[in-house]
Design an enzyme around this catalytic site. Structure first.
Site, mmCIF file in Angstrom:
data_model
loop_
_atom_site.group_PDB
_atom_site.id
_atom_site.type_symbol
_atom_site.label_atom_id
_atom_site.label_comp_id
_atom_site.label_asym_id
_atom_site.label_seq_id
_atom_site.Cartn_x
_atom_site.Cartn_y
_atom_site.Cartn_z
ATOM 1 N N GLY A 139 -32.297 4.578 2.695
ATOM 2 C CA GLY A 139 -32.359 5.850 3.417
ATOM 3 C C GLY A 139 -32.951 6.960 2.575
ATOM 4 O O GLY A 139 -33.741 7.784 3.055
ATOM 5 N N LYS A 186 -33.204 -12.851 7.627
ATOM 6 C CA LYS A 186 -33.753 -13.072 6.280
ATOM 7 C C LYS A 186 -32.696 -12.818 5.209
ATOM 8 O O LYS A 186 -32.744 -13.425 4.129
ATOM 9 C CB LYS A 186 -35.002 -12.206 6.064
ATOM 10 C CG LYS A 186 -34.769 -10.696 6.168
ATOM 11 C CD LYS A 186 -34.527 -10.057 4.819
ATOM 12 C CE LYS A 186 -34.189 -8.597 4.948
ATOM 13 N NZ LYS A 186 -33.993 -7.943 3.621
#
Length: 354
Positions: free
Chosen positions: A14, A208
Site C-alpha cells: 500500500g 500464486k
C-alpha cells in the site's frame, strides 16, 4: 472531470503504491493533487520516542514501520479514520490483506460517493456458503460500486525503488481501465489492460501465494531449480484448471500476463510466502509465529488460502481433490503435519503427467 483518489491500506505494498500514485496525482491534471491513505493507527517507538504512525508519516513522509527508507510524496496524507479518508473520493484503491476487506467495506459503504469506482490490489478470497468469492466482487457488492483488479509481479520495495515492473489491470468498464492506466503507469511501472477478465486476474493473485508456500517447502528440502520449476509449472496448470472449473475462466492468455506466470515466478523465488514456507519446514514453528517474528505486522495469505481451497475441493468430492494434488499436498503439509518430503509422492500421478 478531475478525480479524487483514496487508498485503503498502508502496508508495504500500500505504501509503495501510495508513492507511485502520489507522484502521478501531483503531475497529472486529471487527478486532485492530495491523495488520502487510510492508515490503521499504531504506536511506534524510534530512538526512545513514541509516535503515532499517521503523525510520523505526515511529518517525515515515510512509513517507517512497513516501508522504511522510502520517502513518500508530500501530497500523500495519512488519515486514521477510514470514513474521513474516503470522503469525497471517486476512485478507491483497496490494498490490504484480504481478511480485512469486508470489515473495511462495511465501515465505508455509507460514506462512499455513488459515482465512485474502485480497484482491488488484494490477493485472496472471501469465504461464503456459496464458495470462494473474489475480492473485487466483495467490494462491489458491499459498497455498491464497480471494482476492477490490479495484480502482477510486484515486490513492494522493488517497485518503490523504481525498479522496472509490470502489472495487469482488469475491469469491465473500458473508460475506467484507461483512467487506471493513467493513474498507475510510471516510466518504471507499466500496466497492461486485459478487459473484463477480472476473475482470472484475481484467481491468479490468490492462488500464486499457495504455490509460493509450496516453493518454500522444496527450498527447505534442499532441492534445486529443476524441482522448483516443476512446482511452478504444475502450480500454474492447477491455477488454470481451478479458474476454469470453478469460475468458468476459459482465457488462458491471462495466465501469461504479469498477473499470472510472472507473479508466480516472483512469489516462488523472492516473495515472503516462499521465505516463510521454508522456515515453516525448517523450524517447526506455526505460520502465525513466523508472521510475528519475520513480517513486522504484515500478513501472510498463502497458507490461509490453501486451507480455503482445500475445503472447497473437499466439498466437491474426491475427483476434485485428485485434480489438484499439488495444492492438496501444500495444505496437508501446512495443516495436517504431513512431512514436506512426502509432497513428491503426492505428485507421482499428477494429471499433467497422465
Amino acid at each position: 472531470m478531475v478525480h479524487k483518489v483514496a487508498i485503503i491500506g498502508s502496508g508495504n505494498w500500500g505504501s509503495a503504491i501510495a508513492r507511485l500514485i502520489g507522484l502521478n496525482c501531483a503531475a497529472i491534471d486529471d487527478f486532485e493533487t492530495q491523495v488520502n491513505i487510510w492508515v490503521f493507527e499504531e504506536k511506534i517507538n524510534l530512538d526512545g520516542q513514541e509516535y503515532k504512525l499517521t503523525e510520523y508519516i505526515n511529518t517525515h513522509h515515510e512509513n517507517v514501520k512497513y516501508l522504511p527508507g522510502i520517502k513518500l510524496p508530500q501530497n500523500v496524507v495519512a488519515i486514521p479514520d477510514i470514513k474521513e479518508a474516503v470522503k469525497g473520493a471517486n476512485i478507491l484503491i483497496f490494498v490490504l490483506p484480504h481478511q480485512f476487506v469486508m470489515r473495511a467495506c462495511n465501515s465505508i459503504k455509507d460514506a462512499v460517493s455513488k459515482d465512485a469506482f474502485a480497484i482491488s490490489l488484494c490477493k485472496g478470497f472471501e469465504v461464503t456458503p456459496q464458495g470462494l468469492v473474489i475480492i473485487s466482487s466483495v467490494i462491489s457488492e458491499t459498497v455498491g460500486i464497480p471494482c476492477g483488479a490490479l495484480m502482477g509481479a510486484n515486490l513492494a520495495r522493488e517497485v518503490a525503488l523504481d525498479q522496472f515492473a509490470e502489472a495487469t489491470i482488469a475491469t469491465s468498464n473500458i473508460e475506467h481501465g484507461k483512467i487506471f492506466q493513467k493513474l498507475f503507469n510510471r516510466p518504471s511501472f507499466r500496466c497492461a489492460c486485459v478487459g473484463d477478465n477480472v476473475v482470472a486476474v484475481e484467481v491468479c493473485g490468490a492462488l500464486k501465494n499457495v504455490i509460493g508456500v509450496g516453493a518454500g517447502f522444496v527450498d527447505a528440502l534442499g532441492c534445486g531449480n529443476n524441482t522448483k520449476c516443476a512446482i511452478i509449472r504444475l502450480g500454474l496448470m492447477e491455477m488454470m484448471a481451478f479458474a476454469k472449473e470453478f469460475y468458468e475462466c476459459d482465457n488462458r492468455d491471462v495466465f501469461f500476463e504479469s498477473c499470472g506466470m510472472a507473479d508466480l515466478v516472483t512469489t516462488c523465488y523472492g516473495g515472503r510466502h516462499a521465505k516463510l514456507g521454508k522456515l515453516f519446514v525448517e523450524t517447526g514453528k506455526s505460520f502465525e509465529e513466523l508472521e510475528q517474528i519475520h513480517l513486522n505486522g504484515q500478513k501472510l495469505q498463502g497458507h490461509a488460502v490453501a486451507e480455503q481451497v482445500y475445503r472447497m475441493l473437499e466439498s466437491k468430492g474426491q475427483k476434485s481433490l485428485d485434480r489438484y494434488p499439488l495444492m492438496v499436498a501444500i495444505y496437508k503439509v501446512a495443516f495436517e503435519n504431513m512431512p514436506a518430503a512426502d509432497l513428491f509422492a503426492c505428485l507421482q500421478n499428477h494429471p499433467e503427467h497422465l
